[in-house]
Design a protein around this motif. Sequence first.
Motif, short mmCIF file in Angstrom:
data_model
loop_
_atom_site.label_atom_id
_atom_site.label_comp_id
_atom_site.label_asym_id
_atom_site.label_seq_id
_atom_site.Cartn_x
_atom_site.Cartn_y
_atom_site.Cartn_z
N GLU A 43 81.10 62.23 -49.84
CA GLU A 43 81.56 63.27 -50.77
C GLU A 43 80.68 63.36 -52.02
O GLU A 43 80.33 64.46 -52.46
CB GLU A 43 83.00 62.96 -51.19
CG GLU A 43 83.58 63.98 -52.17
CD GLU A 43 85.03 63.68 -52.53
OE1 GLU A 43 85.55 64.31 -53.47
OE2 GLU A 43 85.65 62.82 -51.87
N ASP A 44 80.30 62.19 -52.57
CA ASP A 44 79.67 62.16 -53.88
C ASP A 44 78.14 62.25 -53.86
O ASP A 44 77.54 62.68 -54.85
CB ASP A 44 80.06 60.88 -54.63
CG ASP A 44 81.56 60.80 -54.92
OD1 ASP A 44 82.19 61.86 -55.03
OD2 ASP A 44 82.08 59.67 -55.03
N CYS A 45 77.52 61.81 -52.78
CA CYS A 45 76.06 61.68 -52.77
C CYS A 45 75.37 62.51 -51.68
O CYS A 45 74.23 62.95 -51.88
CB CYS A 45 75.66 60.21 -52.58
SG CYS A 45 76.39 59.09 -53.80
N LEU A 46 76.03 62.69 -50.55
CA LEU A 46 75.38 63.35 -49.42
C LEU A 46 74.94 64.78 -49.73
O LEU A 46 73.81 65.16 -49.37
CB LEU A 46 76.30 63.33 -48.20
CG LEU A 46 75.71 63.94 -46.92
CD1 LEU A 46 74.51 63.12 -46.43
CD2 LEU A 46 76.79 64.02 -45.83
N PRO A 47 75.76 65.62 -50.39
CA PRO A 47 75.32 67.00 -50.63
C PRO A 47 74.00 67.09 -51.40
O PRO A 47 73.11 67.87 -51.03
CB PRO A 47 76.49 67.61 -51.41
CG PRO A 47 77.69 66.81 -50.99
CD PRO A 47 77.17 65.41 -50.82
N GLU A 61 71.85 64.14 -38.06
CA GLU A 61 73.26 63.84 -37.79
C GLU A 61 73.79 62.90 -38.87
O GLU A 61 73.10 61.95 -39.27
CB GLU A 61 73.43 63.16 -36.42
CG GLU A 61 72.95 63.98 -35.25
CD GLU A 61 73.89 65.12 -34.87
OE1 GLU A 61 74.94 65.25 -35.52
OE2 GLU A 61 73.55 65.87 -33.95
N VAL A 62 75.00 63.17 -39.34
CA VAL A 62 75.63 62.33 -40.36
C VAL A 62 76.70 61.47 -39.70
O VAL A 62 77.54 61.98 -38.95
CB VAL A 62 76.25 63.18 -41.49
CG1 VAL A 62 77.00 62.30 -42.48
CG2 VAL A 62 75.16 63.99 -42.19
N MET A 63 76.67 60.18 -39.97
CA MET A 63 77.68 59.25 -39.45
C MET A 63 78.42 58.64 -40.64
O MET A 63 77.79 58.17 -41.59
CB MET A 63 77.02 58.14 -38.62
CG MET A 63 76.21 58.66 -37.45
SD MET A 63 75.44 57.34 -36.48
CE MET A 63 74.27 56.69 -37.68
N PHE A 165 72.29 58.66 -58.92
CA PHE A 165 73.50 58.35 -58.15
C PHE A 165 74.47 57.46 -58.93
O PHE A 165 75.66 57.40 -58.59
CB PHE A 165 73.14 57.67 -56.82
CG PHE A 165 72.55 58.60 -55.79
CD1 PHE A 165 73.23 59.74 -55.39
CD2 PHE A 165 71.33 58.33 -55.21
CE1 PHE A 165 72.71 60.59 -54.43
CE2 PHE A 165 70.79 59.17 -54.26
CZ PHE A 165 71.47 60.31 -53.87
N LEU A 166 73.99 56.78 -59.96
CA LEU A 166 74.88 55.90 -60.73
C LEU A 166 75.96 56.70 -61.45
O LEU A 166 77.01 56.16 -61.80
CB LEU A 166 74.07 55.09 -61.74
CG LEU A 166 73.07 54.09 -61.14
CD1 LEU A 166 72.32 53.37 -62.25
CD2 LEU A 166 73.77 53.08 -60.24
#
Length: 358
Positions: A43-47, A61-63, A165-166
Amino acid sequence: MTSIKTKNAVIHFNKEVYVELNKYIKATKPSNIFVLVDTNTHEDCLPSFLAELKSGEIIVEVMEMPEGEDHKTIDICTGVWEALSDYNADRKSLMINLGGGVVTDLGGFVASTYMRGIDYINIPTSLLAMVDASVGGKTGVDLGTLKNQIGVISEASMVLIDTAFLDTLPPQQMVSGYAEMLKHGLIYDKNYWETLLNFEKLTLSDLDDLIYDSVVIKNKVVTEDPGEQGLRKILNFGHTLGHAIESYFLGNADKTPLLHGEAIAIGMILEAYLSNKTTGLPDSELKAITDGILKTFNKVDISLNDQKFIFNLLKHDKKNSHGIVKFVLLEAIGKPKIDCQVENDLITEAFEYYNSQN
């Protein structure tokens, strides 16, 4: 920031990370890309990560795995291995581990063992993973509540540290990573330790520089002793007792689990006391270590009954040999000594010392 070369890879920082990642993908042309996240980093970092990733025609592909240390298990590994197989991952596939230490440890282990090893890249998103977990090639999972009992040493192809990311971390997670930075100062550089003591006053720019310094320290140690036959053992200061405490609190339903850094902070005070009694750490430095750590980390109640279980867990520490528990202790701040033996009565004294602090 200048990239840091490890024995087999490179660690890149901030502005350079996505440039280097996309250059790597263009040059190596992986057959497909698998991104491992946990529920939080999904939720917080992938986008923001996917917005920077330039994969061209390569399928991504995202796991997702559950977040937290209690999911750092072989069962989760099995699920990821099966997902890789279901998505037709081959030996030219690339795995990217986007997350904290649980994700980078477990993801690195999965990648290192799937088809006897596929390339992987670590993108640590927590302070702890940036300064410790994602650097040095240690991968693995827990065995029950026993920390990192199953694993291999296998370096990532790259480590990409983006401190932006922190901003996604809660304060408690930041403090957990801070413990490992303090450890790097205690075992390697007194000036670095003293700089860190004003953690609450540090700016983001200060923190960037200190993260970089911490990675430099760990990389120097790991490069000299990649197989942990000698010098690399110093990185375990605070961890012999700290891991046992972490395992005990994780496996006891009556206890609130401790984050890794919270347990290591306790371990460092205990092992500083042992150092004071056995390897000559001066009284003034024991006090400085105790006060410096308790300035940021809350005291935790550890009863005599708790200690009995913690003692029993010590026998599973990976530094042990021939049934003998071995500690990393300090002769002075910045001057560690490995393979130290300590009597049980002295460990009990160390807990009494810790419990006596205000």
